[in-house]
Design a protein around this motif. Structure first.
Motif, PDB file in Angstrom:
ATOM      1  N   PHE A   1     -79.611  -4.408  46.130  1.00  0.00           N
ATOM      2  CA  PHE A   1     -78.847  -5.531  45.239  1.00  0.00           C
ATOM      3  C   PHE A   1     -79.504  -6.714  45.485  1.00  0.00           C
ATOM      4  O   PHE A   1     -79.221  -7.848  46.185  1.00  0.00           O
ATOM      5  CB  PHE A   1     -77.393  -5.580  45.641  1.00  0.00           C
ATOM      6  N   PRO A   2     -80.825  -6.938  44.709  1.00  0.00           N
ATOM      7  CA  PRO A   2     -81.626  -8.101  44.831  1.00  0.00           C
ATOM      8  C   PRO A   2     -80.994  -9.150  44.018  1.00  0.00           C
ATOM      9  O   PRO A   2     -81.399  -9.509  42.831  1.00  0.00           O
ATOM     10  CB  PRO A   2     -82.927  -7.733  44.099  1.00  0.00           C
ATOM     11  N   ILE A   3     -80.081  -9.924  44.531  1.00  0.00           N
ATOM     12  CA  ILE A   3     -79.069 -10.807  43.665  1.00  0.00           C
ATOM     13  C   ILE A   3     -79.985 -11.821  43.263  1.00  0.00           C
ATOM     14  O   ILE A   3     -79.451 -12.509  41.947  1.00  0.00           O
ATOM     15  CB  ILE A   3     -77.984 -11.222  44.423  1.00  0.00           C
ATOM     16  N   GLU A   4     -81.060 -12.405  43.737  1.00  0.00           N
ATOM     17  CA  GLU A   4     -81.685 -13.664  43.275  1.00  0.00           C
ATOM     18  C   GLU A   4     -82.375 -13.370  41.919  1.00  0.00           C
ATOM     19  O   GLU A   4     -82.216 -13.866  41.204  1.00  0.00           O
ATOM     20  CB  GLU A   4     -82.713 -14.086  44.577  1.00  0.00           C
ATOM     21  N   ASP A   5     -82.965 -12.068  41.935  1.00  0.00           N
ATOM     22  CA  ASP A   5     -83.789 -11.413  40.677  1.00  0.00           C
ATOM     23  C   ASP A   5     -82.667 -11.400  39.562  1.00  0.00           C
ATOM     24  O   ASP A   5     -82.773 -11.771  38.378  1.00  0.00           O
ATOM     25  CB  ASP A   5     -84.562 -10.535  40.952  1.00  0.00           C
ATOM     26  N   MET A   6     -81.636 -10.762  39.945  1.00  0.00           N
ATOM     27  CA  MET A   6     -80.456 -10.282  39.017  1.00  0.00           C
ATOM     28  C   MET A   6     -79.881 -11.692  38.439  1.00  0.00           C
ATOM     29  O   MET A   6     -79.704 -11.799  37.209  1.00  0.00           O
ATOM     30  CB  MET A   6     -79.228  -9.768  39.628  1.00  0.00           C
TER      31      MET A   6
ATOM     32  N   ARG B   1     -77.225   6.374  26.733  1.00  0.00           N
ATOM     33  CA  ARG B   1     -76.254   5.509  27.578  1.00  0.00           C
ATOM     34  C   ARG B   1     -76.664   5.626  28.828  1.00  0.00           C
ATOM     35  O   ARG B   1     -76.747   6.527  29.675  1.00  0.00           O
ATOM     36  CB  ARG B   1     -75.031   5.856  27.370  1.00  0.00           C
ATOM     37  N   LEU B   2     -77.179   4.255  29.417  1.00  0.00           N
ATOM     38  CA  LEU B   2     -77.459   4.190  30.732  1.00  0.00           C
ATOM     39  C   LEU B   2     -76.731   3.299  31.621  1.00  0.00           C
ATOM     40  O   LEU B   2     -76.431   2.334  31.039  1.00  0.00           O
ATOM     41  CB  LEU B   2     -79.069   3.800  30.836  1.00  0.00           C
ATOM     42  N   THR B   3     -76.363   3.664  32.908  1.00  0.00           N
ATOM     43  CA  THR B   3     -75.571   2.943  33.738  1.00  0.00           C
ATOM     44  C   THR B   3     -76.275   2.369  34.649  1.00  0.00           C
ATOM     45  O   THR B   3     -77.025   2.877  35.598  1.00  0.00           O
ATOM     46  CB  THR B   3     -74.424   3.728  34.284  1.00  0.00           C
ATOM     47  N   ARG B   4     -76.362   0.980  34.937  1.00  0.00           N
ATOM     48  CA  ARG B   4     -77.165   0.344  35.817  1.00  0.00           C
ATOM     49  C   ARG B   4     -76.249  -0.409  36.635  1.00  0.00           C
ATOM     50  O   ARG B   4     -75.316  -1.081  36.314  1.00  0.00           O
ATOM     51  CB  ARG B   4     -78.110  -0.602  35.243  1.00  0.00           C
ATOM     52  N   ARG B   5     -76.606  -0.583  37.981  1.00  0.00           N
ATOM     53  CA  ARG B   5     -75.783  -1.549  39.088  1.00  0.00           C
ATOM     54  C   ARG B   5     -76.663  -2.966  38.925  1.00  0.00           C
ATOM     55  O   ARG B   5     -77.834  -3.270  38.931  1.00  0.00           O
ATOM     56  CB  ARG B   5     -75.671  -1.072  40.368  1.00  0.00           C
ATOM     57  N   GLY B   6     -75.821  -4.038  38.846  1.00  0.00           N
ATOM     58  CA  GLY B   6     -76.366  -5.369  38.874  1.00  0.00           C
ATOM     59  C   GLY B   6     -75.160  -6.502  38.869  1.00  0.00           C
ATOM     60  O   GLY B   6     -74.212  -6.066  39.284  1.00  0.00           O
ATOM     61  N   TYR B   7     -75.823  -7.508  38.714  1.00  0.00           N
ATOM     62  CA  TYR B   7     -74.613  -8.886  38.821  1.00  0.00           C
ATOM     63  C   TYR B   7     -74.355  -8.873  37.143  1.00  0.00           C
ATOM     64  O   TYR B   7     -75.240  -9.497  36.538  1.00  0.00           O
ATOM     65  CB  TYR B   7     -75.240 -10.061  39.290  1.00  0.00           C
ATOM     66  N   TYR B   8     -73.039  -8.384  36.956  1.00  0.00           N
ATOM     67  CA  TYR B   8     -72.743  -8.716  35.377  1.00  0.00           C
ATOM     68  C   TYR B   8     -71.153  -9.675  35.544  1.00  0.00           C
ATOM     69  O   TYR B   8     -70.661  -9.574  34.561  1.00  0.00           O
ATOM     70  CB  TYR B   8     -72.187  -7.530  34.981  1.00  0.00           C
TER      71      TYR B   8
END
Length: 460
Positions: free
Chosen positions: A170-175, A252-259
């Protein structure tokens, strides 16, 4: 994706004591003899109203409080479990608990020791969600009986992700930077000026002036909101990770990130309103305290009052820092708490025998309503601004006569313009009328009200 995002990690209105609001608008003829209150919170995004209500329960006499939580995503549910559980943890000191709470609640990155706490909690919650007997014995505050097996599996999956300490997961800085670039586009290189404009012309104008400009702009840039001096926040806050479905070439693609939110900020929930008016003192027309100071005081008060059932009193600082004063108070409180071991279970959690938190999915809510399961049941209905579409006429049958309905406004949705705020109010009033509810007053200026209040009447 806009600046608000797809997942609401925090609400956009200050925490409320729901019982006080219910009493304020309840019909005088109805009296106040209810020994049990059923409260449903639909899309409120966090546990602020539950915590505030529990903290003030001692003021309203003895009554059973049942809180029904309805959220769209189980990542949000998982965070609510964490924050509610933190409130009753007895092994955490008052100041330590508050700092840890704010850090996980609103920071994109946390301390390494906070990550250890999160991993330990996740392991415990996995056992809680997979072992009903363990949950009933050690987490009596929570009721998962309405959740299906697949929904419990989703929750378990969230907790398993929390304990994954791989740095690249979970690279939050990049996200965070990617969200800024996507939202601001050609304005990205001018973001400092945009942040400043949003602060002065939007947040301040709508009543968030106690939030310091430095606090707001730092959060907009990095996602760090509640930071202490000389503390390094290096670990991505995995509780802020959620999935999002993208459509790429028809697939349809599911990705985890900061949303989540990158515009409005987490300061609104605990950091803009305070009963201790000394926090609003100004020097040279500048507030002496910040939103962080207010949030710290508010949460110290909430946690103290939940456990001690009496008012939290702020000592005079006498030139010392607020943190130092609260630490001294904490030491006194801990001595007091050590005398009440009978109120603590073997897992070092304070027991709240008059409270229950029940979890529902959105689909299950309406199935229960259609089947008459919740007929004439709810005394208080709270609806987050992102869920006003759930303010349906079908809700009429689930509300008791004189039930209070609180709909969050979009006052603090900074991307919403004045005419949009006004139109939002008009739409909510129309939906409330269709559901048999009347507004307690006339709402005109959409940027002046954090919440809209309605009273349900079976005669409507």
């Amino acid at each position: 994706m806009d600046g608000l995002g797809a997942t609401a990690w925090w609400g956009f209105s200050p925490a409320m004591d729901l019982i006080s609001k219910w009493k304020e608008y309840k019909s005088q003829s109805a009296g106040d003899s209810d020994n049990e209150l059923n409260i449903i919170l639909i899309g409120c995004s966090d546990s602020r109203h539950i915590l505030k209500t529990l903290s003030r329960a001692y003021e309203h006499g003895s009554r059973k409080l049942n809180f029904y939580i309805v959220e769209r995503t189980f990542e949000v549910v998982a965070r609510q479990i964490l924050f509610l559980d933190m409130a009753v943890r007895s092994q955490l000191g008052l100041q330590e608990k508050t700092e840890l709470f704010l850090e996980i609640f609103g920071n994109s990155k946390i301390r390494s020791q906070s990550e250890e706490f999160l991993i330990d909690s996740a392991n415990t919650y996995i056992k809680m969600i997979t072992d009903p007997s363990y949950a009933e014995e050690n987490f009596p505050l929570f009721d998962f009986n309405f959740l299906k097996y697949k929904e419990k599996d989703w929750l378990e999956g969230v907790f398993k992700f929390w304990r994954n300490s791989t740095s690249t997961v979970f690279p939050i800085e990049d996200m965070w930077d990617s969200r800024l670039r996507s939202f601001l586009a050609a304005r990205y290189d001018s973001r400092s000026g945009i942040f400043d404009w949003d602060y002065h012309m939007k947040l301040v104008e709508r009543g968030g002036d106690i939030v310091a400009r430095r606090e707001y702009t730092e959060w907009r840039e990095s996602g760090l909101s509640f930071c202490s001096r000389d503390v390094e926040y290096t670990v991505p806050n995995r509780t802020l990770a959620s999935g999002f479905v993208f459509n790429r070439g028809g697939e349809r693609l599911t990705r985890r990130g900061y949303y989540g939110d990158t515009v409005c900020s987490p300061f609104i929930t605990y950091g803009v309103q305070c009963e201790e008016k000394t926090f609003y003192k100004k020097h040279n027309n500048v507030y002496a305290k910040t939103s962080h100071d207010i949030a710290t005081y508010n949460l110290n008060a909430i946690f103290y009052e939940i456990i001690n059932h009496k008012p939290y009193v702020k000592s005079e600082c006498n030139g010392q820092s607020e943190t130092a004063t609260l630490t001294e108070i904490t030491e006194e409180d801990e001595d007091e708490l050590n005398e009440s071991k009978n109120d603590i279970n073997e897992k070092d959690r304070f027991l709240l025998p008059d409270a229950k938190v029940i979890f529902l999915s959105v689909d299950d809510l309406w199935k229960m309503v259609d089947r008459g399961k919740f007929h004439d049941m709810f005394d208080i209905v709270v609806i987050g601004c992102g869920f006003v579409q759930e303010f349906k006429p079908d809700l009429n049958s689930a509300m008791r006569n004189d039930a209070l309905v609180i709909a969050e406004s979009i006052r603090y949705i900074l991307e919403a313009k004045q005419d949009q705020c006004n139109a939002f109010i008009d739409n909510v009033v129309a939906m409330a009328t269709a559901a048999g509810c009347k507004p307690v007053t006339k709402y005109e200026n959409g940027t002046q009200h954090s919440n809209l209040y309605f009273v349900h009447s079976e005669l409507n």
